[in-house]
Design an enzyme around this catalytic site. Structure first.
Site, PDB file in Angstrom:
ATOM      1  N   ARG A 146      10.529 -82.018  -4.751  1.00 13.47           N
ATOM      2  CA  ARG A 146      11.715 -82.014  -5.611  1.00 13.47           C
ATOM      3  C   ARG A 146      11.751 -80.730  -6.440  1.00 13.47           C
ATOM      4  O   ARG A 146      10.921 -80.541  -7.330  1.00 13.47           O
ATOM      5  CB  ARG A 146      11.727 -83.233  -6.543  1.00 13.47           C
ATOM      6  CG  ARG A 146      12.942 -83.253  -7.470  1.00 13.47           C
ATOM      7  CD  ARG A 146      13.204 -84.597  -8.105  1.00 13.47           C
ATOM      8  NE  ARG A 146      12.217 -85.004  -9.078  1.00 13.47           N
ATOM      9  CZ  ARG A 146      12.333 -86.077  -9.871  1.00 13.47           C
ATOM     10  NH1 ARG A 146      13.405 -86.862  -9.759  1.00 13.47           N
ATOM     11  NH2 ARG A 146      11.381 -86.404 -10.723  1.00 13.47           N
ATOM     12  N   ASP A 429       8.643 -89.268 -18.372  1.00 11.45           N
ATOM     13  CA  ASP A 429       8.903 -87.902 -17.951  1.00 11.45           C
ATOM     14  C   ASP A 429      10.157 -87.417 -18.647  1.00 11.45           C
ATOM     15  O   ASP A 429      10.639 -88.061 -19.584  1.00 11.45           O
ATOM     16  CB  ASP A 429       8.977 -87.783 -16.423  1.00 11.45           C
ATOM     17  CG  ASP A 429      10.189 -88.501 -15.821  1.00 11.45           C
ATOM     18  OD1 ASP A 429      11.051 -88.994 -16.586  1.00 11.45           O
ATOM     19  OD2 ASP A 429      10.275 -88.566 -14.583  1.00 11.45           O
TER      20      ASP A 429
END
Length: 515
Positions: A146, A429
């Site tokens: 990603r 996150d």
């Protein structure tokens, strides 16, 4: 570092930027204009000008062999130890994250590429004073990398005097170094694409892929992409996004945390779109059910995979009661996803891989996926996707306090270079931190009150900051506090949660504070 940043690799990244940075810049301007329409009283809906795409018969290309079975995917940063643990986890796929779980310190960006290079070649290991980390002999998960979203720049690489696009740096270095090697191993260059807000942004990625393959002599269609539907505008363009990436598309993912953040951000000045405490917004809320069911039905209609969301729980080594309660919630969440037709789901910790795998094994049996499970029963309207008022929960002091504490702790770790942080047995996150700080901004600027009538103000948040930071200092001790960055974290939090203007992303606001 010299090998990762070879002249040839950097030249490839520079060419990507020369060709595609101008369109990226135009698309970011389009984002801002679309958001302004919402601020001026507009709303979102399915695009009438693309109805012909939704009505036509077309399908995604068949998946390569190592992406047919994605029943359990583990996510995590490309830090060396976590890379080894992810490869040893027993998951079917590893989402190697250079985005929300990674602070874009330049050392992290380059080291992450080095770790991926070694992981693909099975040469990765790590010696620490406590332990030797090495690969366990496999089988290993398929790697899906990603890159950063379109909005982030990378100032350590300049092209014609301007910072490079972070997404093109991440993609370019990975593809340049690893595409041929992955193909030689029978795999391929696969990507998770984050934060997109329109099918036009997907078209840009498709053009990047087409050029990159042609430039390096890789067959067209070799790249495969899974798109995270994690912004509220993208939820109205799922079919168009699949269509835009049609030669390269693999599926869509229900990126639930950023999706909630996007709803808050997009409708932040609409008092009818206030979200309650983060913990009370579950996947069973009607507007979240509409989002996930639309994703499954859309993907399977087009022969693309539908991937479930994150189980962020981190099992405790010391508190079995915490584990028992949390694991029951994880099971319930994964059972719902498997029952709805998702082809697999995400976990944040290796200990959850067997839990997720067991649940999907029970539904899939010998089948690799649920592409055959069509959902003709699903009918989702624009109103269904936007009906946040149906939750019926409150904004509480505990919820406010939790947001402040999580944001401060996460931002302090982020500033030190750690983008994936365990807080209260949850893996936090950038996406979850975005929810925390944006809710505080939304509550203050819309005059939200606590159940006892107390208004949520910057002054109240400041008092809670004092109390939470004092508690953190007591917990970690004066010595650790002296070397921490909590003072900087507080300034950054107040910048993105208490300012009059809303910062679109805390990561862009914080980027100047790191190396």
């Amino acid at each position: 570092m010299n090998e990762i940043l070879s002249d040839e690799a950097v030249a490839f990244v520079a060419e990507l930027n020369r060709r595609f940075r101008p369109r990226r810049n135009e698309l970011l301007a389009t984002r801002a204009a679309r958001r302004q329409e919402i601020a001026d009283g507009g709303t979102l809906g399915f695009r009438p000008e693309t109805e012909h795409i939704r009505a036509a018969e077309w399908s995604a290309p068949p998946a390569p062999f190592d992406l047919e079975d994605r029943r359990v995917e583990i996510t995590g940063p490309t830090e060396r130890k976590m890379t080894i643990n992810a490869l040893n986890s027993g998951a079917k796929v590893w989402l190697a994250d250079l985005e929300d779980a990674n602070t874009p310190h330049w050392a992290n960006v380059v080291d992450g590429q080095r770790n991926l290079y070694d992981a693909i070649r099975r040469t990765i290991s790590l010696e620490t004073p406590q332990k030797t980390y090495e690969l366990n002999g496999g089988p290993y998960p398929t790697i899906v990398m990603r890159p950063r979203g379109w909005h982030l720049d990378e100032r350590h690489v300049t092209v014609e005097g301007e910072p490079a696009v972070g997404a093109l740096v991440d993609f370019g270095l990975y593809f340049f170094h690893n595409a041929a090697e992955l193909l030689a191993q029978g795999s391929g260059p696969y990507f998770y694409l984050p934060k997109m807000e329109s099918y036009k942004e997907a078209e840009l990625w498709n053009d990047v892929f087409t050029f990159a393959q042609e430039h390096l002599g890789i067959a067209q269609g070799t790249i495969r992409a899974t798109v995270l539907i994690e912004t509220i505008p993208a939820a109205f363009e799922m079919e168009e996004i699949l269509y835009a990436l049609r030669p390269h598309i693999s599926g869509l993912n229900a990126g639930r945390w950023d999706y909630l953040f996007s709803i808050i951000k997009y409708f932040r000045d609409n008092p009818g779109m206030i979200l309650p405490d983060r913990a009370s917004v579950t996947m069973t809320a009607p507007f979240m059910r509409a989002y996930t069911e639309l994703l499954v039905s859309t993907c399977h209609r087009r022969g693309a995979f539908a991937m479930g969301g994150m189980a962020a729980f981190i099992p405790s080594r010391r508190d079995p009661e915490v584990n028992k309660i949390a694991l029951a919630k994880v099971r319930e969440d994964k059972e719902r996803e498997a029952g709805d037709g998702f082809d697999g789901s995400w976990v944040a910790h290796p200990d959850l891989v067997p839990v997720c795998r067991e649940i999907f094994d029970g539904v899939l049996g010998d089948r690799p996926n649920q592409l055959g499970k069509q959902r003709p029963d699903v009918s989702v309207t624009a109103a269904d996707l936007l009906d946040v008022s149906s939750i019926g929960a409150e904004v509480t002091e505990a919820g406010l306090r939790g947001n402040v504490s999580v944001a401060l702790q996460y931002l302090e770790a982020w500033l030190r270079g750690n983008g994936a942080v365990g807080i209260n047995n949850l893996m936090e996150d950038a996406a979850t931190a975005e929810i925390s700080r944006s809710q505080v901004w939304q509550w203050i600027h819309n005059g939200v009150r606590l159940p006892d009538g107390t208004p949520i103000t910057a002054g109240l948040v400041g008092r809670i900051e004092d109390e939470e930071l004092a508690a953190i200092r007591d917990a970690i001790g004066d010595e650790a506090w002296a070397t921490s960055r909590f003072d900087d974290a507080r300034k950054l939090f107040e910048r993105v949660a208490l300012s009059d203007d809303f910062a679109d992303f805390l990561t862009t606001a914080a980027y100047d504070s790191i190396d």
